[in-house]
Design a protein around this motif. Sequence first.
Motif, PDB file in Angstrom:
ATOM      1  N   LEU A 196       0.843  -1.190   0.000  1.00 34.62           N
ATOM      2  CA  LEU A 196       0.000   0.000   0.000  1.00 34.62           C
ATOM      3  C   LEU A 196       0.879   1.241   0.000  1.00 34.62           C
ATOM      4  CD1 LEU A 196      -2.746   1.572   0.559  1.00 34.62           C
ATOM      5  CD2 LEU A 196      -2.196   1.280   2.984  1.00 34.62           C
ATOM      6  N   SER A 197       0.453   2.240  -0.772  1.00 33.84           N
ATOM      7  CA  SER A 197       1.068   3.572  -0.703  1.00 33.84           C
ATOM      8  C   SER A 197      -0.043   4.595  -0.564  1.00 33.84           C
ATOM      9  CB  SER A 197       1.880   3.880  -1.973  1.00 33.84           C
ATOM     10  OG  SER A 197       2.975   3.000  -2.111  1.00 33.84           O
ATOM     11  N   VAL A 198       0.040   5.420   0.485  1.00 35.33           N
ATOM     12  CA  VAL A 198      -0.919   6.492   0.702  1.00 35.33           C
ATOM     13  C   VAL A 198      -0.157   7.806   0.627  1.00 35.33           C
ATOM     14  CG1 VAL A 198      -2.770   7.390   2.158  1.00 35.33           C
ATOM     15  CG2 VAL A 198      -2.136   4.974   2.311  1.00 35.33           C
ATOM     16  N   ILE A 199      -0.616   8.718  -0.250  1.00 36.25           N
ATOM     17  CA  ILE A 199       0.038  10.010  -0.403  1.00 36.25           C
ATOM     18  C   ILE A 199      -0.982  11.134  -0.243  1.00 36.25           C
ATOM     19  CG2 ILE A 199       1.769   9.057  -1.977  1.00 36.25           C
ATOM     20  CD1 ILE A 199       0.237  10.500  -4.272  1.00 36.25           C
ATOM     21  N   LYS A 200      -0.488  12.302   0.094  1.00 34.68           N
ATOM     22  CA  LYS A 200      -1.315  13.500   0.016  1.00 34.68           C
ATOM     23  C   LYS A 200      -1.303  13.917  -1.446  1.00 34.68           C
ATOM     24  CE  LYS A 200      -2.032  18.170   1.812  1.00 34.68           C
ATOM     25  NZ  LYS A 200      -2.383  18.731   0.492  1.00 34.68           N
ATOM     26  N   GLY A 201      -2.391  13.643  -2.126  1.00 28.01           N
ATOM     27  CA  GLY A 201      -2.419  13.858  -3.568  1.00 28.01           C
ATOM     28  C   GLY A 201      -3.252  15.044  -3.964  1.00 28.01           C
ATOM     29  N   GLY A 202      -3.217  15.376  -5.253  1.00 27.17           N
ATOM     30  CA  GLY A 202      -3.948  16.514  -5.779  1.00 27.17           C
ATOM     31  C   GLY A 202      -5.435  16.407  -5.499  1.00 27.17           C
ATOM     32  N   LEU A 205       3.599   1.817  -9.702  1.00 25.76           N
ATOM     33  CA  LEU A 205       4.567   0.791 -10.099  1.00 25.76           C
ATOM     34  C   LEU A 205       5.485   0.424  -8.940  1.00 25.76           C
ATOM     35  CD1 LEU A 205       5.381   2.203 -13.631  1.00 25.76           C
ATOM     36  CD2 LEU A 205       4.159   0.065 -13.144  1.00 25.76           C
ATOM     37  N   ASP A 206       5.849   1.411  -8.145  1.00 21.99           N
ATOM     38  CA  ASP A 206       6.655   1.136  -6.955  1.00 21.99           C
ATOM     39  C   ASP A 206       5.869   0.267  -5.977  1.00 21.99           C
ATOM     40  OD1 ASP A 206       8.845   1.558  -4.999  1.00 21.99           O
ATOM     41  OD2 ASP A 206       7.344   2.754  -3.944  1.00 21.99           O
ATOM     42  N   THR A 207       4.594   0.587  -5.781  1.00 29.28           N
ATOM     43  CA  THR A 207       3.740  -0.180  -4.879  1.00 29.28           C
ATOM     44  C   THR A 207       3.592  -1.615  -5.354  1.00 29.28           C
ATOM     45  OG1 THR A 207       2.510   1.864  -4.451  1.00 29.28           O
ATOM     46  CG2 THR A 207       1.508  -0.186  -3.700  1.00 29.28           C
ATOM     47  N   LEU A 208       3.593  -1.806  -6.657  1.00 29.91           N
ATOM     48  CA  LEU A 208       3.479  -3.144  -7.241  1.00 29.91           C
ATOM     49  C   LEU A 208       4.787  -3.921  -7.209  1.00 29.91           C
ATOM     50  CD1 LEU A 208       1.192  -2.162 -10.222  1.00 29.91           C
ATOM     51  CD2 LEU A 208       0.638  -3.954  -8.546  1.00 29.91           C
ATOM     52  N   GLY A 209       5.874  -3.274  -6.786  1.00 35.46           N
ATOM     53  CA  GLY A 209       7.128  -3.982  -6.589  1.00 35.46           C
ATOM     54  C   GLY A 209       8.164  -3.842  -7.671  1.00 35.46           C
ATOM     55  N   HIS A 210       7.965  -2.932  -8.625  1.00 33.99           N
ATOM     56  CA  HIS A 210       8.963  -2.744  -9.677  1.00 33.99           C
ATOM     57  C   HIS A 210      10.208  -2.054  -9.111  1.00 33.99           C
ATOM     58  CE1 HIS A 210       6.646  -4.049 -13.185  1.00 33.99           C
ATOM     59  NE2 HIS A 210       5.591  -3.596 -12.532  1.00 33.99           N
ATOM     60  N   ALA A 211      11.368  -2.534  -9.522  1.00 30.20           N
ATOM     61  CA  ALA A 211      12.625  -2.045  -8.968  1.00 30.20           C
ATOM     62  C   ALA A 211      12.947  -0.622  -9.403  1.00 30.20           C
ATOM     63  CB  ALA A 211      13.764  -2.986  -9.362  1.00 30.20           C
TER      64      ALA A 211
END
Length: 313
Positions: A211-217, A288-294
């Motif tokens: 999971l990635s939670v960000i303060k987004g637009g 993509l980072d959350t999905l595990g891409h290097a």
Amino acid sequence: MTLATHVRTLGRGPGRSRSLTREEAAEAMALMLTGEAAPEAVGALLMLLRMKGETAEEIAGLAEAAQAAMPAAPRADLDWPSYAAGRTRGLPWFLLSARLVSMAGHSVLLHGWNGSDGAVRAGLAAAGIPVLGGAETLPPGAIGYLPLEQAHPALFSLLNLRGVLGLRSCVNTVCRMLNPGRAPASVQGVFHPSYRLLQADAAALLGWRSLSVIKGGGGEVERHPGKDVEWFGLRDGQPGQGVYPAHAQLQHRLSELPGAVGLAEVWSGEATDPLAEAIVIATAAVALDTLGHAHPEALSRALWATRRTQLAA
């Protein structure tokens, strides 16, 4: 047990009230979703939770009960909720980001409701994202959008109480935690930074993997490419946090960007908008980072560069 029992637990006053346990929160949500609870009790419980401030245990219990009451939905690799409402953020460039992620071979399930702000729903066709009507299969590389009012009418009714109560409630957070496709990875956007850790902690209690939670637009999963953006969440089921560094010269707020160029034109290459492209690439990299891409940033840029050869028919 009636909903009044849980209202009493929350509202007894200083020194006597307490937060709900995860089990109590799940029972309260189950009672509300039946439609048989007294509307006065529903409003009281939601506003007491708001005034107190929800705990991760409460959000986890509310979310798991809401998910359990939901009909089957398409399974997906990536969960992408969209529930920001009431704040104009400009065009929903994150829709193109989600489409970009699907090009990497991941099935992506967006779901949501945005109140009076129709920009997301209006942008789906322009972004080439179909609206799903049931539990269709999402094969690798597929993408679709599930309207909350169709997928979970009872939860939608609770969410729509914002117009009656005049304030958002914990249901907004529950919807973000719904994960209808039981995806192993999820990206979430919030407007208020304090909710990043709350949702991350609730996801850990629910046994989520990534999971990635960000303060987004505007509260959406939309990364500002001109700022360092902090994320909270999970990696391999373990709590984590970090910073996505700025990678573009962009000082504007996302809501201040000119919107003369549309989603379809930017995607097809008919028009060029470097700022919009930077938003799309930066936001896709979060997923993509959350999905595990290097190397998510490099992959996102490569996908964007090759998107024209993979346009849907």
